[in-house]
Each structure stands twice: as C-alpha cells, then as structure tokens.
Design a protein around this motif. Structure first.
Motif, short mmCIF file in Angstrom:
data_model
loop_
_atom_site.label_atom_id
_atom_site.label_comp_id
_atom_site.label_asym_id
_atom_site.label_seq_id
_atom_site.Cartn_x
_atom_site.Cartn_y
_atom_site.Cartn_z
N LEU A 118 -13.17 -13.92 -0.73
CA LEU A 118 -11.95 -14.24 0.01
C LEU A 118 -11.22 -15.43 -0.58
CD1 LEU A 118 -13.18 -13.67 3.67
CD2 LEU A 118 -11.54 -12.29 2.38
N VAL A 119 -11.96 -16.40 -1.14
CA VAL A 119 -11.32 -17.56 -1.75
C VAL A 119 -10.36 -17.12 -2.85
CG1 VAL A 119 -11.72 -19.54 -3.28
CG2 VAL A 119 -13.03 -19.32 -1.18
N ASN A 120 -10.78 -16.15 -3.68
CA ASN A 120 -9.91 -15.69 -4.76
C ASN A 120 -8.88 -14.68 -4.29
OD1 ASN A 120 -10.42 -17.17 -7.04
ND2 ASN A 120 -11.79 -15.69 -7.99
N VAL A 121 -9.29 -13.75 -3.43
CA VAL A 121 -8.36 -12.70 -3.00
C VAL A 121 -7.19 -13.27 -2.22
CG1 VAL A 121 -8.12 -10.70 -1.47
CG2 VAL A 121 -10.05 -10.84 -3.04
N THR A 122 -7.43 -14.34 -1.44
CA THR A 122 -6.36 -14.90 -0.61
C THR A 122 -5.59 -16.01 -1.32
OG1 THR A 122 -7.94 -16.46 0.41
CG2 THR A 122 -7.58 -14.35 1.52
N ASN A 123 -5.61 -16.00 -2.63
CA ASN A 123 -4.85 -17.00 -3.40
C ASN A 123 -3.64 -16.32 -4.03
OD1 ASN A 123 -3.86 -19.02 -5.02
ND2 ASN A 123 -5.81 -19.51 -5.98
N PRO A 124 -2.48 -16.33 -3.35
CA PRO A 124 -1.30 -15.63 -3.85
C PRO A 124 -0.75 -16.23 -5.15
CG PRO A 124 -0.73 -17.00 -1.99
CD PRO A 124 -2.22 -17.03 -2.08
N LYS A 125 -0.99 -17.52 -5.38
CA LYS A 125 -0.48 -18.12 -6.61
C LYS A 125 -1.10 -17.47 -7.83
CE LYS A 125 0.52 -22.40 -7.01
NZ LYS A 125 0.43 -23.88 -7.14
N SER A 126 -2.38 -17.04 -7.72
CA SER A 126 -3.03 -16.37 -8.83
C SER A 126 -2.39 -15.01 -9.10
CB SER A 126 -4.53 -16.19 -8.54
OG SER A 126 -5.17 -17.44 -8.49
N ILE A 127 -2.06 -14.29 -8.01
CA ILE A 127 -1.41 -12.99 -8.17
C ILE A 127 -0.06 -13.15 -8.84
CG2 ILE A 127 -0.47 -11.00 -6.94
CD1 ILE A 127 -2.59 -11.34 -4.84
N VAL A 128 0.72 -14.10 -8.36
CA VAL A 128 2.05 -14.33 -8.95
C VAL A 128 1.90 -14.76 -10.40
CG1 VAL A 128 4.14 -15.73 -8.80
CG2 VAL A 128 3.05 -14.88 -6.71
N PHE A 129 0.89 -15.58 -10.69
CA PHE A 129 0.65 -16.01 -12.07
C PHE A 129 0.34 -14.81 -12.96
CE2 PHE A 129 -2.22 -17.25 -15.49
CZ PHE A 129 -1.53 -18.29 -16.08
N LEU A 130 -0.49 -13.89 -12.46
CA LEU A 130 -0.83 -12.71 -13.25
C LEU A 130 0.40 -11.83 -13.47
CD1 LEU A 130 -4.30 -11.67 -11.73
CD2 LEU A 130 -3.85 -12.76 -13.94
N VAL A 131 1.22 -11.69 -12.43
CA VAL A 131 2.44 -10.90 -12.56
C VAL A 131 3.35 -11.48 -13.64
CG1 VAL A 131 4.56 -10.18 -11.38
CG2 VAL A 131 2.35 -10.03 -10.20
N ALA A 132 3.42 -12.80 -13.69
CA ALA A 132 4.29 -13.46 -14.67
C ALA A 132 3.67 -13.46 -16.07
CB ALA A 132 4.58 -14.89 -14.23
N LEU A 133 2.34 -13.53 -16.14
CA LEU A 133 1.68 -13.71 -17.44
C LEU A 133 1.37 -12.41 -18.16
CD1 LEU A 133 0.29 -15.75 -19.41
CD2 LEU A 133 -1.82 -15.33 -18.13
N LEU A 134 0.81 -11.44 -17.45
CA LEU A 134 0.29 -10.25 -18.11
C LEU A 134 1.32 -9.47 -18.92
CD1 LEU A 134 -2.23 -8.82 -15.48
CD2 LEU A 134 -2.70 -10.09 -17.58
#
Length: 207
Positions: A118-134
């Motif tokens: 849950l610590v990782n799944v509920t971190n929206p900044k990581s999702i947005v980072f992946l969307v911008a980076l990948l």
C-alpha cells in the motif's frame, strides 16, 4: 532498445530509488523494529506495489491520473491518509527493541507485506513520474510490450537492491536501540517521517 537508452534509464532509476521516500522509511523502520529477515517481507511488498504501478501505467490508468485532477486527488489523499495513519501508529508504539533474531515479530508477516504494498500503490507521484518518464525510453517503432517489461524489471531490480541496502543499514543501527526510551525515540522519528511524507503528498500537484 539500445544499450545506451537502457543505461540512461538505469541511472535515472538508481537516483529515484536512492532518494529517501516512503519506501525507504518503511524499510528502515521495519529493519530496526523486526530485523533484516522480516524487513525482506516488506521489501517484497514494496516491489509488488511498484510492479502494480507499472501495470497501471501500462494499461493507461497512469495517463488518466496525470490528466484528471479528480483521479489524482482521490489517489493522492488516499496516500496522504495512509501515510499519516502509519506515522501516528508508529509514533504511539511503545516497547524496547529485542535484539534476539529468533524472536517472532509483533505483527504478522502478511501485515508487513500488505502495508508495504500500500505504501507504494498509494503514491500518486510515482505514477505521474512513470507517465512522464517511460515514454522517453520507449521506441514506438519497436514492440512496446517488451520494452515496457525491460524497463519495469529494471526498476524493480534497482529498487530491490537499494531497499536491501537500506534494510542492512537499519539493522546495523538497531544495536543502539536497546531500551524503551531509545525505542520510543526511534518510533517517534520514523512516525514523524511517515507523517512528513504524507504531508508532502498533500501539497503535491500533477505536473
């Protein structure tokens, strides 16, 4: 995908993982409280959470979150609430640290695993980072599924090694936590760090 592109992504992944965040706080807290063996359980949970983020981004949810203020807010505030909850629970936790490595932890292994996920799944900044980076590392002319898999395995592998390093560091520091007073201080430090991470998420905005 060329070797140069992969190495560039590898460097970016290392920088992201080494930078202290909620995952590192969770790993070090568990390492100091339960020892290296049981911190491995939480590390695996973090990696599952990271893998789930890659899946979400891969099927397009990440793009939706990046474009929708409502979706971003829902996930953001869920992450904020959960991190602050972890911080409050850690802040209130009492008891001395037991250096006996053979003792069972005071929480079930599945609880450590689920909390880490849950610590990782509920971190929206990581999702947005992946969307911008990948997209910068994906060649649209080549099979994208294979490229996405390579990048995902790279990120999970890097984060796994970095979290193992954090856990080893935490278990070395654990020898200094021998009394209830020291344990209470450690719990308040990590509780404050969790609350701080949640507070940072509270002011995060989609880029």
């Amino acid at each position: 995908m060329t070797l140069e592109v992969w190495l560039t992504y590898l460097i970016a992944g290392i920088v992201l993982s080494v930078s202290p965040g909620a995952g590192a706080v969770n790993t070090m807290s568990n390492g100091m409280s339960y020892g290296f063996k049981y911190s491995l359980i939480s590390i695996l949970g973090l990696q599952l959470g990271l893998a789930l983020q890659f899946v979400l981004v891969g099927i397009g949810l990440g793009a939706i979150v990046a474009q929708s203020a409502l979706a971003f807010s829902i996930i953001k505030w869920a992450g904020v609430a959960y991190l602050i909850y972890l911080g409050i629970m850690k802040f209130r936790q009492r008891g001395a640290f037991d250096l006996n490595a053979h003792n069972e932890p005071k929480v079930p292994p599945f609880t450590l695993f689920a909390k880490a996920v849950l610590v990782n799944v509920t971190n929206p900044k990581s999702i947005v980072f992946l969307v911008a980076l990948l997209p910068q590392f994906i060649n649209p002319q080549a099979p994208q599924a294979l490229q996405f898999t390579i990048l995902g395995l790279t990120s999970v592998g890097v984060d796994l090694l970095v979290m193992l390093g954090y856990a080893l560091l935490a278990t070395q520091l654990a020898v200094f936590i021998r009394s209830e007073k020291h344990m209470r201080f450690q719990n308040r430090v990590f509780g404050g760090m969790f609350i701080g991470a949640g507070s940072l998420l509270a002011v995060a905005t989609p880029k």
